[in-house]
Design an enzyme around this catalytic site. Structure first.
Site, short mmCIF file in Angstrom:
data_model
loop_
_atom_site.label_atom_id
_atom_site.label_comp_id
_atom_site.label_asym_id
_atom_site.label_seq_id
_atom_site.Cartn_x
_atom_site.Cartn_y
_atom_site.Cartn_z
N ARG A 1 41.24 114.13 6.15
CA ARG A 1 41.88 112.78 6.47
C ARG A 1 40.77 111.57 6.14
O ARG A 1 41.01 110.43 5.99
CB ARG A 1 42.38 112.54 7.78
CG ARG A 1 43.57 113.32 7.98
CD ARG A 1 44.18 112.96 9.51
NE ARG A 1 45.10 113.63 10.05
CZ ARG A 1 46.32 113.72 9.69
NH1 ARG A 1 46.82 112.97 8.89
NH2 ARG A 1 47.01 114.64 10.34
N GLU B 1 53.84 103.09 6.58
CA GLU B 1 54.06 104.67 6.51
C GLU B 1 52.87 105.13 5.40
O GLU B 1 52.57 104.11 4.53
CB GLU B 1 55.21 105.29 5.67
CG GLU B 1 56.20 105.66 6.85
CD GLU B 1 55.80 107.10 7.40
OE1 GLU B 1 54.94 107.75 7.32
OE2 GLU B 1 56.94 107.73 8.16
N ASP B 2 52.37 106.36 5.61
CA ASP B 2 51.16 106.82 4.64
C ASP B 2 52.00 107.22 3.38
O ASP B 2 51.95 106.77 2.35
CB ASP B 2 50.33 107.94 5.43
CG ASP B 2 51.20 108.85 6.02
OD1 ASP B 2 52.50 108.90 6.01
OD2 ASP B 2 50.80 109.92 6.34
N PHE C 1 50.85 117.79 -3.85
CA PHE C 1 50.34 117.18 -2.59
C PHE C 1 48.82 116.52 -2.67
O PHE C 1 48.12 116.88 -3.59
CB PHE C 1 50.01 118.74 -1.78
CG PHE C 1 50.06 118.48 -0.36
CD1 PHE C 1 51.04 118.48 0.22
CD2 PHE C 1 49.05 118.33 0.42
CE1 PHE C 1 51.19 118.28 1.52
CE2 PHE C 1 48.88 118.05 1.93
CZ PHE C 1 50.22 118.05 2.17
N ASP D 1 57.96 111.48 1.76
CA ASP D 1 58.32 112.53 0.88
C ASP D 1 59.79 113.02 0.66
O ASP D 1 60.45 112.37 0.08
CB ASP D 1 57.47 113.66 1.65
CG ASP D 1 57.33 114.97 0.66
OD1 ASP D 1 57.55 114.80 -0.60
OD2 ASP D 1 57.25 116.03 1.14
P1 IMP Z 1 58.90 113.63 4.87
O1 IMP Z 1 59.58 113.66 6.21
O2 IMP Z 1 59.27 114.72 4.20
O3 IMP Z 1 59.21 112.13 4.09
O4 IMP Z 1 57.37 113.56 5.02
C1 IMP Z 1 56.84 112.45 5.38
C2 IMP Z 1 55.40 112.87 6.16
O5 IMP Z 1 54.92 114.27 5.75
C3 IMP Z 1 54.25 111.99 5.83
O6 IMP Z 1 54.24 110.97 6.82
C4 IMP Z 1 52.84 112.63 5.91
O7 IMP Z 1 52.51 112.77 7.20
C5 IMP Z 1 53.56 114.22 5.55
N1 IMP Z 1 53.27 114.54 3.97
C6 IMP Z 1 54.20 114.32 3.01
N2 IMP Z 1 53.61 114.65 1.81
C7 IMP Z 1 52.35 114.75 2.34
C8 IMP Z 1 51.00 115.02 1.41
O8 IMP Z 1 51.24 115.01 -0.19
N3 IMP Z 1 49.92 114.99 1.96
C9 IMP Z 1 49.63 114.76 3.22
N4 IMP Z 1 50.93 114.52 3.99
C10 IMP Z 1 51.94 114.55 3.56
MG MG Z 2 53.59 110.34 8.42
#
Ligand code: IMP
Ligand code: MG
Length: 481
Positions: free
Chosen positions: A458, A392-393, A445, A396
């Site tokens: 990106r 995963e990147d 962010f 959050d």
């Molecule tokens: P989650 O479901 O809230 O954990 O969100 C995960 C996804 O939201 C990540 O795989 C990212 O694609 C996107 N995301 C969450 N935070 C950021 C950020 O700070 N920058 C860019 N993308 C984010």
């Molecule tokens: Mg993602």
């Protein structure tokens, strides 16, 4: 035993059998059974039923117990008295001295000294318990146990009549159908107190996360039997055993809410609750292109958070660890597009063991009432019996990862672990296990190295914090124009 007592028991049983054989509704039948038990035992009586997940006990029908006691919260089936698990009666002569009582302080305030729990068995399986609470110390005689056991059997017969034929086939018992006091509602309420709650409910629906709105109140303060402070969380997610409180109101109200939450955690340490601040909430919505932050733009980068060489160092370290942990296991590394791209590309080139590579794509929330998460591209490789590493990147809220992990788990991998470049733990809603973490990022962010702000940035080689324009807020409602 006094003859009069025997007579009382006999009369209560005769009445219960008569209503069972009548055309009364299941609710009416249960009421007669509970009332008869309470009167004959001269004690508070409650029928607690297991929820559909068999994890929680919910007080359904009660007599002679104050609302004060009943509203103490959902009971954990495993940690509560064991009769529901073992199918055996349990007697607790001294509630105050027994660790199996989940809310001893509330029981004490309500003046409860002793209790007994008799399992309610249906088709060889416990579906709940008939519980007796007395204000005087009671060891409960054999006759008492036999009587309550008989009443519990009759209650089971009444419950079995509640099932529609279809439910009977599936073997599901829905305690929600019976609950009379504070029901755990499955249905969407007609009105939410605040639009943000409705939007949040839609996001949960999108991810197929089961939720209940304002499930119940927790007592926070009381004077004698008078309740002076309560707290009702906005949501309960039964599948995750998690309460969520949205704090989308003014900052001035947050302090009071924080205090209540601290008190709740003190009184009910076993309750999992997450507080979502306005900022978290707006970010959550913005991620899906809705809400106030979704209209903003980024104007360049205000600060570099991790330089190219810092990222390189961490990626090498993670690759070394994975190569070591997965030697001889030939894992599949799988990413979810699109943010994983840079990280995955660099990571695999530092890994020194054989691996397979795959990726997935999912649809994102569109703010549309009927939208549900979809896997638009599933894995191509067969996962069954293989060791899988999710790459995963950033994690959050954990909602996306939670969904994907559940999807992959169902395919029967030999093992499943998660490697994420960034972990923004402060914003976590769902607790997902992370095995390899690059950096724990602050509550800001971030963009670059695969991560975007509304699809931009990106391709930056470093990770930075975008300069996001301040959204000018219109005052709503007060203007006269
Ligand atoms: P989650 O479901 O809230 O954990 O969100 C995960 C996804 O939201 C990540 O795989 C990212 O694609 C996107 N995301 C969450 N935070 C950021 C950020 O700070 N920058 C860019 N993308 C984010
Ligand atoms: Mg993602």
């Amino acid at each position: 035993m006094a003859l009069s007592r025997q007579r009382t028991y006999y009369k209560a049983m005769r009445r219960a059998v008569a209503t069972l054989n009548s055309s009364a509704s299941a609710k009416e039948k249960l009421e007669v059974i509970i009332r008869g038990t309470a009167r004959s035992m001269k004690a508070g009586t409650s029928l607690v039923l297991l929820d559909a997940n068999r994890k929680k006990l919910i007080h359904s029908f009660s007599r002679g117990l104050s609302q004060f006691y009943l509203r103490k919260g959902v009971l954990d089936a495993e940690a509560s008295l064991s009769e529901v698990i073992t199918g055996q009666p349990v007697i607790v002569p001294e509630v105050a001295e027994d660790s199996r009582i989940q809310f001893p302080e509330v029981a004490a305030k309500a003046g409860i000294v002793s209790m007994m729990g008799i399992p309610v068995m249906l088709g060889g399986q416990a579906v709940g318990s008939l519980r007796i609470y007395t204000k005087e110390r009671n060891e409960f005689s054999n006759q008492d146990v036999n009587f309550v056991t008989t009443m519990a059997s009759l209650a089971a017969l009444a419950i079995s009549g509640v099932l529609s034929p279809k439910e009977e086939e599936a073997g599901v018992i829905k305690s929600e159908n019976l609950v009379e006091t504070t029901p755990l509602r499955k249905v969407r309420p007609a009105t939410f107190a605040h639009p943000s709650e409705e939007e949040f409910a839609r996001i949960l629906d999108f991810y197929n996360i089961e939720w209940v709105y304002e499930p119940r109140s927790f007592l926070l303060k009381w004077e004698g039997e008078r309740v002076t402070e309560m707290f009702t969380p906005d949501f309960y997610l039964p599948g995750l055993d998690l309460y969520i409180e949205l704090t989308t109101l003014k900052q001035s109200l947050v302090t009071g809410k924080n205090r209540k939450l601290r008190r709740l955690k003190e009184l009910y340490p076993e309750v999992n609750i997450t507080l979502l601040y306005k900022k978290d909430y707006d970010h959550l919505l913005a991620k899906y292109g809705v809400g106030p932050l979704a209209q903003t733009r980024a104007h360049g980068i205000s600060r570099v958070l991790y330089s190219v060489s810092e990222i390189d160092g961490r990626v090498r370290a993670l690759a070394r660890q994975i190569s070591k942990d997965y030697a001889d296991r030939h894992p599949i590394m799988v990413g979810v597009q699109r943010g994983f791209l840079c990280f995955m590309a660099d990571l695999i080139r530092q890994i020194t063991i054989p691996i397979d590579l795959d990726f997935m794509a999912i649809s994102y929330y569109s703010g549309d009432e009927s939208s549900v998460v979809k896997i638009t591209k599933d894995m191509d490789l067969n996962v069954a019996g293989r060791h899988v590493i999710m790459v995963e990147d950033i994690v959050d809220t954990g909602i996306t990862l939670n969904y994907i992990l559940n999807h992959l788990r169902a395919k029967g991998p030999a093992s499943l672990s998660v490697c994420t470049l960034l972990d923004r733990r402060v914003r976590r809603i769902l607790d997902v296990p992370l095995d390899y973490i690059g950096f724990e990022v602050p509550d800001e962010f971030v963009v670059g190295y695969g991560l975007d702000y509304r699809e931009e940035y990106r391709n930056l080689p470093f990770i930075g914090i975008p300069r996001i324009e301040k959204k000018r807020r219109k005052k709503i409602g007060r203007q006269k124009d």
